[in-house]
Design a protein around this motif. Structure first.
Motif, PDB file in Angstrom:
ATOM      1  N   GLN A   1       0.827  -1.199   0.000  1.00 20.26           N
ATOM      2  CA  GLN A   1       0.000   0.000   0.000  1.00 20.26           C
ATOM      3  C   GLN A   1       0.862   1.250   0.000  1.00 20.26           C
ATOM      4  N   VAL A   2       0.309   2.310  -0.542  1.00 26.69           N
ATOM      5  CA  VAL A   2       0.968   3.609  -0.592  1.00 26.69           C
ATOM      6  C   VAL A   2       0.015   4.639  -0.011  1.00 26.69           C
ATOM      7  N   GLN A   3       0.531   5.471   0.854  1.00 23.76           N
ATOM      8  CA  GLN A   3      -0.238   6.591   1.381  1.00 23.76           C
ATOM      9  C   GLN A   3       0.368   7.883   0.851  1.00 23.76           C
ATOM     10  N   LEU A   4      -0.485   8.779   0.392  1.00 27.94           N
ATOM     11  CA  LEU A   4      -0.062  10.060  -0.156  1.00 27.94           C
ATOM     12  C   LEU A   4      -0.731  11.177   0.625  1.00 27.94           C
ATOM     13  N   VAL A   5       0.070  12.153   1.055  1.00 22.34           N
ATOM     14  CA  VAL A   5      -0.463  13.276   1.817  1.00 22.34           C
ATOM     15  C   VAL A   5      -0.013  14.576   1.172  1.00 22.34           C
ATOM     16  N   GLU A   6      -0.982  15.368   0.741  1.00 18.85           N
ATOM     17  CA  GLU A   6      -0.701  16.661   0.126  1.00 18.85           C
ATOM     18  C   GLU A   6      -0.680  17.755   1.187  1.00 18.85           C
ATOM     19  N   SER A   7       0.092  18.789   0.909  1.00 17.90           N
ATOM     20  CA  SER A   7       0.130  19.964   1.772  1.00 17.90           C
ATOM     21  C   SER A   7       0.512  21.173   0.940  1.00 17.90           C
ATOM     22  N   GLY A   8       0.339  22.361   1.515  1.00 23.35           N
ATOM     23  CA  GLY A   8       0.768  23.577   0.853  1.00 23.35           C
ATOM     24  C   GLY A   8      -0.347  24.405   0.248  1.00 23.35           C
ATOM     25  N   GLY A   9      -1.562  23.904   0.294  1.00 17.63           N
ATOM     26  CA  GLY A   9      -2.664  24.692  -0.247  1.00 17.63           C
ATOM     27  C   GLY A   9      -2.992  25.881   0.635  1.00 17.63           C
ATOM     28  N   GLY A  10      -3.883  26.728   0.145  1.00 19.44           N
ATOM     29  CA  GLY A  10      -4.268  27.887   0.921  1.00 19.44           C
ATOM     30  C   GLY A  10      -5.051  28.878   0.097  1.00 19.44           C
ATOM     31  N   LEU A  11      -5.270  30.044   0.707  1.00 15.99           N
ATOM     32  CA  LEU A  11      -5.994  31.136   0.064  1.00 15.99           C
ATOM     33  C   LEU A  11      -4.992  32.204  -0.339  1.00 15.99           C
ATOM     34  N   ALA A  24       4.912  10.713   0.163  1.00 12.38           N
ATOM     35  CA  ALA A  24       4.493   9.317   0.053  1.00 12.38           C
ATOM     36  C   ALA A  24       5.087   8.488   1.174  1.00 12.38           C
ATOM     37  N   SER A  25       4.320   7.533   1.641  1.00 13.53           N
ATOM     38  CA  SER A  25       4.804   6.581   2.629  1.00 13.53           C
ATOM     39  C   SER A  25       4.289   5.196   2.266  1.00 13.53           C
ATOM     40  N   GLY A  26       4.869   4.214   2.907  1.00 14.71           N
ATOM     41  CA  GLY A  26       4.511   2.841   2.571  1.00 14.71           C
ATOM     42  C   GLY A  26       5.455   2.309   1.508  1.00 14.71           C
ATOM     43  N   ARG A  27       4.925   1.663   0.510  1.00 12.16           N
ATOM     44  CA  ARG A  27       5.761   1.117  -0.547  1.00 12.16           C
ATOM     45  C   ARG A  27       6.384   2.245  -1.383  1.00 12.16           C
ATOM     46  N   ARG A  96      -0.238   8.358  -7.562  1.00 17.56           N
ATOM     47  CA  ARG A  96       0.830   7.509  -8.095  1.00 17.56           C
ATOM     48  C   ARG A  96       0.313   6.720  -9.263  1.00 17.56           C
ATOM     49  N   GLY A  97       1.067   6.763 -10.366  1.00 19.44           N
ATOM     50  CA  GLY A  97       0.645   6.076 -11.568  1.00 19.44           C
ATOM     51  C   GLY A  97       0.830   4.574 -11.498  1.00 19.44           C
ATOM     52  N   GLY A  98       0.394   3.912 -12.586  1.00 16.92           N
ATOM     53  CA  GLY A  98       0.556   2.481 -12.704  1.00 16.92           C
ATOM     54  C   GLY A  98       1.634   2.141 -13.711  1.00 16.92           C
ATOM     55  N   LEU A  99       1.231   1.573 -14.851  1.00 13.92           N
ATOM     56  CA  LEU A  99       2.201   1.103 -15.837  1.00 13.92           C
ATOM     57  C   LEU A  99       2.621   2.175 -16.836  1.00 13.92           C
TER      58      LEU A  99
END
Length: 122
Positions: A1-11, A24-27, A96-99
């Motif tokens: 499994q892969v976990q993705l966490v975005e940050s940096g957004g705002g007004l 990214a974390s995990g694999r 995250r993409g695939g092939l």
């Protein structure tokens, strides 16, 4: 499994810049393309940019010259957004993409983050 966490957004105001990050974390994601998508209220999710595992990039026409995608050798992907416009307002997702080498369709992506809100005022 892969976990993705975005940050940096705002007004921000029109013309400003933001830098989005995706951790990214995990694999490992090193061997896969990483992309950014966005979704505005009432609209479908749309492709923004992608970077291949080797660093090749591809952009949607509406962001060429304003946005830049990059990745480091670890697990982070970035989206530098300059000259922001009100129409850039959306939730931005990394994935995250695939092939495929440079996937641009949502169904070519396997893992998705939860998104980060970007709001550009006029």
């Amino acid at each position: 499994q892969v976990q993705l966490v975005e940050s940096g957004g705002g007004l921000v105001q029109a013309g400003a810049s933001l830098r989005l990050s995706c951790a990214a974390s995990g694999r490992s994601v090193r061997s896969y393309a990483m992309g950014w998508f966005r979704q505005a209220p009432g609209k479908e999710r749309e492709f923004v940019a992608v970077v291949s595992w080797s660093g090749t990039t591809y952009y949607a026409d509406f962001v060429k010259g304003r946005f830049a995608i990059s990745r480091d050798n670890a697990k982070n992907t970035y989206l530098q957004m300059n000259s922001l416009k009100p129409e850039d307002t959306a939730v931005y997702y990394c994935a995250r993409g695939g092939l495929a080498t440079l996937p641009s369709a949502p169904n070519e992506y396997v893992y998705w983050g939860q998104g980060t809100q970007v709001t550009v005022s006029s």
